[in-house]
Design an enzyme around this catalytic site. Structure first.
Site, PDB file in Angstrom:
ATOM      1  N   GLY A   1      13.265  54.695  41.988  1.00 11.69           N
ATOM      2  CA  GLY A   1      12.194  53.941  41.329  1.00 11.69           C
ATOM      3  C   GLY A   1      12.530  52.468  41.375  1.00 11.69           C
ATOM      4  O   GLY A   1      13.500  52.052  42.020  1.00 11.69           O
ATOM      5  N   ALA A   2      11.736  51.672  40.673  1.00 11.22           N
ATOM      6  CA  ALA A   2      11.964  50.223  40.646  1.00 11.22           C
ATOM      7  C   ALA A   2      13.334  49.898  40.060  1.00 11.22           C
ATOM      8  O   ALA A   2      13.981  48.917  40.426  1.00 11.22           O
ATOM      9  CB  ALA A   2      10.866  49.561  39.822  1.00 11.22           C
ATOM     10  N   TYR A   3      13.820  50.770  39.147  1.00 12.64           N
ATOM     11  CA  TYR A   3      15.084  50.544  38.436  1.00 12.64           C
ATOM     12  C   TYR A   3      16.301  50.860  39.304  1.00 12.64           C
ATOM     13  O   TYR A   3      17.385  50.355  39.067  1.00 12.64           O
ATOM     14  CB  TYR A   3      15.123  51.443  37.187  1.00 12.64           C
ATOM     15  N   GLY A   4      16.163  51.766  40.288  1.00 12.29           N
ATOM     16  CA  GLY A   4      17.328  52.198  41.054  1.00 12.29           C
ATOM     17  C   GLY A   4      17.201  53.634  41.511  1.00 12.29           C
ATOM     18  O   GLY A   4      16.099  54.103  41.792  1.00 12.29           O
ATOM     19  N   ILE A   5      18.325  54.341  41.548  1.00 12.99           N
ATOM     20  CA  ILE A   5      18.362  55.690  42.133  1.00 12.99           C
ATOM     21  C   ILE A   5      18.877  56.707  41.116  1.00 12.99           C
ATOM     22  O   ILE A   5      19.747  56.399  40.315  1.00 12.99           O
ATOM     23  CB  ILE A   5      19.263  55.683  43.393  1.00 12.99           C
ATOM     24  N   VAL A   6      18.320  57.925  41.182  1.00 16.46           N
ATOM     25  CA  VAL A   6      18.800  59.036  40.354  1.00 16.46           C
ATOM     26  C   VAL A   6      19.414  60.086  41.267  1.00 16.46           C
ATOM     27  O   VAL A   6      18.846  60.409  42.321  1.00 16.46           O
ATOM     28  CB  VAL A   6      17.644  59.681  39.550  1.00 16.46           C
TER      29      VAL A   6
ATOM     30  N   ASP B   1       3.535  55.075  26.856  1.00 12.65           N
ATOM     31  CA  ASP B   1       3.376  55.184  28.313  1.00 12.65           C
ATOM     32  C   ASP B   1       3.433  56.647  28.755  1.00 12.65           C
ATOM     33  O   ASP B   1       4.100  56.979  29.729  1.00 12.65           O
ATOM     34  CB  ASP B   1       4.455  54.358  29.027  1.00 12.65           C
TER      35      ASP B   1
END
Length: 374
Positions: free
Chosen positions: A41-46, A158
């Protein structure tokens, strides 16, 4: 897949090992063995991992350069503050936050969650048949989780299918609390770009100054409709178009149903829309259970003061076969999420560190004893 790599600059840090996934370096605690990346996602990786100490599968979310963008850093801080206090089977559990090596200069944050198989967005998009039992059970769990959040004075703000994680036996857990607020928060305004428009309540689209838990109920109604019809009910292209789509389906509103709109310009916009007789949900979703339609009608009410509450929804005949009020304790304490939106990077990092060490009692004890010495 996860590939073991040498530490950067060859410096071995006790308790950490290094892996490369999707061209990204993961610096993680040695008790976690990564399996494979599962999301980006925009935040990084899982990535999925196994905790060697407990043999439990977990999801590790690496937030890259967590302090680069202040809005995103505050979202992460909020999620940390919130999830430490929340314990409910329909809310995602944050199991661990990895200790950074440097307190004053760490950039990446590694959050460890319980591992789920998929999310509701993927299920709705899939070709898998969804029975009435599926819809009923998903909605029941979403309402239970939300009742718990609202009892702690928290608005999620959200809710959407992508923020509802599901596992193979249909357990549902609410996630992504970066936009959550306590309903007493002073800074209630939501910037346009952050909240997903399709699930946004009319009072938010109309920029009303006061709103409450009913905004989450509207989102639940939109999600429920999407479960029944396998597509979004109000897929607006922008804010005004979103309102038009809502009026087209709900029908033109009476004078008393728009009294809640405190902005005269916004009220006039709604009054000026072409007349719509509305489109009955029973025609939109002809296969749906009649009680499902009845509950949906009570959730997707334009005027927030007339919308059903989460507790009322759980007592509705469509939910009552599943709901037992005696097994539904409220949250233990209301949580305060008032955070100074203007604080700088160093202050946010410091507050984040304070949250992280709560997961590491040995480090918290060492920090406390150092402060005593000083």
């Amino acid at each position: 897949m996860a590939t073991p790599v040498e530490p950067p600059e060859g410096i071995i840090v006790p308790g950490k090992h290094y892996f490369s996934m999707w061209q990204t370096l993961f610096e993680i605690d040695t008790k976690y063995v990564p399996i494979k990346p599962i999301g980006r996602g925009a935040y990084g990786i899982v990535c999925s991992s196994i905790n060697r100490e407990t043999n439990e599968k977990v999801a590790i979310k690496r937030i890259h350069n967590a302090f680069e963008n202040r809005v995103d850093a505050l979202r992460t801080l909020r999620e940390l503050k919130l999830l430490r206090h929340l314990k409910h089977e329909n809310v995602i559990a944050l199991k661990d936050v990895m200790m950074p090596i440097q307190r004053s200069s760490f950039k990446d944050v590694y959050l460890v969650y319980e591992l789920m198989d998929t999310d509701l967005h993927q299920i709705i998009k899939s070709s898998q048949a969804l029975s009435n039992d599926h819809c009923q059970y998903f909605l029941f769990q979403l309402l239970r989780g939300l009742k718990y959040l609202h009892s702690a004075n928290i608005l999620h703000r959200d809710l959407k299918p992508g923020n509802l994680l599901i596992n193979a036996n249909c357990d549902l857990k609410i996630c992504d609390f970066g936009l959550a607020r306590t309903s007493s928060s002073k800074s209630q305004f939501m910037t346009e770009y952050v909240v997903t428009r399709w699930y946004r309540a009319p009072e938010l689209l109309l920029c009303c100054d006061r709103y409450g838990t009913s905004i989450d109920v509207w989102s639940v109604g939109c999600i429920f409709a999407e479960l029944l019809g396998r597509k979004p009910i109000f897929p607006g292209t922008e804010c005004l178009n979103q309102l038009k789509l809502i009026i087209n389906i709900l029908g033109s509103q009476r004078e008393e149903d728009i009294e809640f709109i405190d902005n005269p310009k916004a009220r006039n916009y709604i009054k000026a829309l072409p007349y719509s007789p509305g489109n009955p949900f029973s025609l939109l979703y002809p296969q749906a259970h009649p009680m499902a339609i009845d509950l949906l009608q009570k959730m997707l009410v334009f005027d927030p003061t007339k919308r059903i509450s989460v507790t009322e929804a759980l007592h509705h005949p469509y939910m009552s076969p599943l709901y037992d009020p005696n097994h539904d304790p409220p949250a233990q304490v209301p949580i305060n999420l008032d955070i100074d939106e203007d604080m700088g990077e160093d202050m946010i990092r410091d507050m984040m560190w304070t949250e992280i060490i709560q997961y590491h009692p040995e480090a918290a004890a060492a920090t406390a004893s150092m402060e005593l010495v000083m």
